[in-house]
Design an enzyme around this catalytic site. Structure first.
Site, short mmCIF file in Angstrom:
data_model
loop_
_atom_site.label_atom_id
_atom_site.label_comp_id
_atom_site.label_asym_id
_atom_site.label_seq_id
_atom_site.Cartn_x
_atom_site.Cartn_y
_atom_site.Cartn_z
N SER A 112 0.85 -1.19 0.00
CA SER A 112 0.00 0.00 0.00
C SER A 112 0.88 1.24 0.00
CB SER A 112 -0.91 0.01 1.23
OG SER A 112 -0.14 0.17 2.42
N LYS A 113 0.25 2.41 0.01
CA LYS A 113 1.00 3.67 -0.07
C LYS A 113 1.93 3.87 1.12
CE LYS A 113 -2.37 6.14 -2.91
NZ LYS A 113 -3.31 7.29 -2.99
#
Length: 470
Positions: free
Chosen positions: A244-245
């Site tokens: 994920s980010k």
């Protein structure tokens, strides 16, 4: 390559345009593309845009742009009409009618509030909710359309990566094909799309494995052949959580903007779960030749930004300088500089690719090619920009002013002649010149640097350093 007599391979990548292309989606697209190219089959691009609330034209354009940047060309798909789910609603409706007429689907009139209450109750009991089949035998002619799943037996997904995976029908429910408002569901659209596009192999993320038994039962209910399935395991961050980010860049566009090469991204994404011995660096052509689903691991892959950066540098080193310069030019402009003559830029990039891992980093470490030093490394200046250093710079300037050719070979010869005359080591004069023209004592080979800067600019920088000497 394709087995003689077998159906021609046809695979698809079917992104939902609800955001930019994630590296996980890009890896799935790549595996499909490699499989198709290896077997000389067809790679189909399909846009699953039935989520009207989140799908946008901008996201579609971004996905297509990312695929083009990765050079994953598709044989069928946009902009040709018929490859977006919103253009295929009549096809889904026709297949829904076939299932009703064959008795393989039925209408359900259960109120949504009742179904939601039952879901909440199941969750409270720690159970997975399954529709109890209240409307199976009611013979309704309207409502949500459900597939009639056999009450007994099993469905086996013979997965090409994970092996056989068995699902008990008692764990499945009569899932909805078409909602009460007439819109088809994802799983139903996928089946209709794959069979009508004659997809032979479905290569997708392992998060879709739980959908597969439902889809197989739908294929069988429609009387269509079932494609082969291969579910690629997830990509995880270093903490082994889903990428994920919080782990850094995750979209293809972000890596492009950071200065990674498309061939390096393709190479790295291919190695996320696929291997050919211990080898790390592959050309695109080698990947096409070697790729096989039997070499794809069922275990999750770990995304390592440092390894990607290393691999990107390997590809930068291998790339033709002219091509590398063309790719670097936008980053030079973004830094506020004029790329200038393409041949000169190619020479510059040839000196920087040993010292930088990305195109953006190459421009940063090579700023001295486009701007004069704003200052000098303090420690180096104290040691080199002295009265003695000034005298050496004066001698070097006089020598270079008279140099017939300003080439690396001529510059090296001039330096060697001067250090012999002054009784110095070559490194003494080279480091002084390096500090004068770049501001530091670390740079690409100094004779290449001076030749690329040119006589006029080199002399101007040497004179400025001479004036700064104490």
């Amino acid at each position: 390559m394709s087995t003689p007599g077998a159906r021609a391979v046809r695979v698809r990548f079917a992104p939902s345009p609800t955001g930019p292309l994630h590296v996980g989606g890009a890896r799935t697209a790549l595996f499909n593309w490699l499989f198709a190219r290896h077997h000389r089959g067809a790679f189909v691009l399909r846009i699953e845009d039935t989520d009207r609330s989140r799908s946008t034209e901008a996201h579609i354009d971004a996905i297509l742009d990312a695929l083009r940047w990765l050079e994953l060309d598709w044989d069928e798909g946009p902009p040709t009409p018929g490859y977006r789910q919103t253009e295929r609603l009549a096809l889904y409706q026709a297949h829904a009618r076939r299932l009703v007429e064959a008795g393989r689907a039925y209408y359900c009139a259960c109120p949504p509030a009742q179904l939601e209450a039952e879901r909440r109750a199941a969750r409270a009991r720690g159970e997975t909710y399954r529709y109890p089949g209240r409307c199976r035998e009611r013979g309704l002619t309207a409502g949500a359309l459900r597939l009639r799943v056999p009450a007994e037996g099993t469905t086996v997904v013979d997965d090409l990566i994970h092996g056989p995976v068995t699902f008990d029908h008692r764990e499945l429910d009569d899932w909805i094909l078409v909602r009460s408002d007439g819109t088809p569901t994802y799983n139903f659209c996928v089946v209709v799309d794959d069979v009508t596009m004659q997809i032979t192999h479905v290569i997708r993320g392992s998060d879709h494995l739980s959908n597969t038994p439902k889809q197989i039962l739908c294929y069988e209910a429609l009387g269509y052949p079932v494609p082969r399935f291969a579910h690629v395991s997830m990509i995880l961050g270093p903490d082994r959580q889903r990428l994920s980010k919080r782990h850094g860049a995750t979209s293809v566009q972000a890596f492009r903007e950071a200065g990674f090469l498309p061939d390096a991204m393709v190479n790295y994404l291919a190695r996320l779960g696929w291997a050919h011995g211990d080898r790390e660096v592959f050309t695109r052509e080698e990947l096409v030749e070697l790729f096989d689903l039997k070499d794809v691991s069922p275990s999750p892959a770990i995304f390592d930004h440092a390894k990607l950066a290393w691999l990107n540098q390997q590809h930068m080193k291998r790339l033709d300088p002219a091509r590398l310069a063309a790719l670097a030019a936008p980053f030079v402009r973004a830094a506020g500089f004029d790329p200038g003559d393409p041949a000169r830029l190619a020479g510059i990039m040839a000196t920087l690719r040993e010292r930088a891992r990305t195109l953006r980093e190459a421009v940063e470490v090579g700023r001295f090619y486009w701007e004069r030093p704003r200052g000098y490394d303090p420690a180096a200046a104290r040691a080199l920009l002295t009265a003695e250093g000034r005298a050496r710079l004066d001698a070097l300037i006089a020598r270079l002013e008279q140099l017939p050719e300003f080439t690396p070979a001529a510059l090296e010869a001039a330096f060697r002649e001067l250090v012999a005359a002054l009784g110095l080591r070559l490194v003494d004069l080279a480091q002084l010149a390096r500090l004068a023209v770049t501001g530091t004592t670390a740079s690409p080979p100094i004779f290449d640097v001076l030749a690329l800067l040119g006589r006029e600019e080199t002399l101007a920088r040497l004179r400025a350093a001479c004036a700064a000497a104490r």
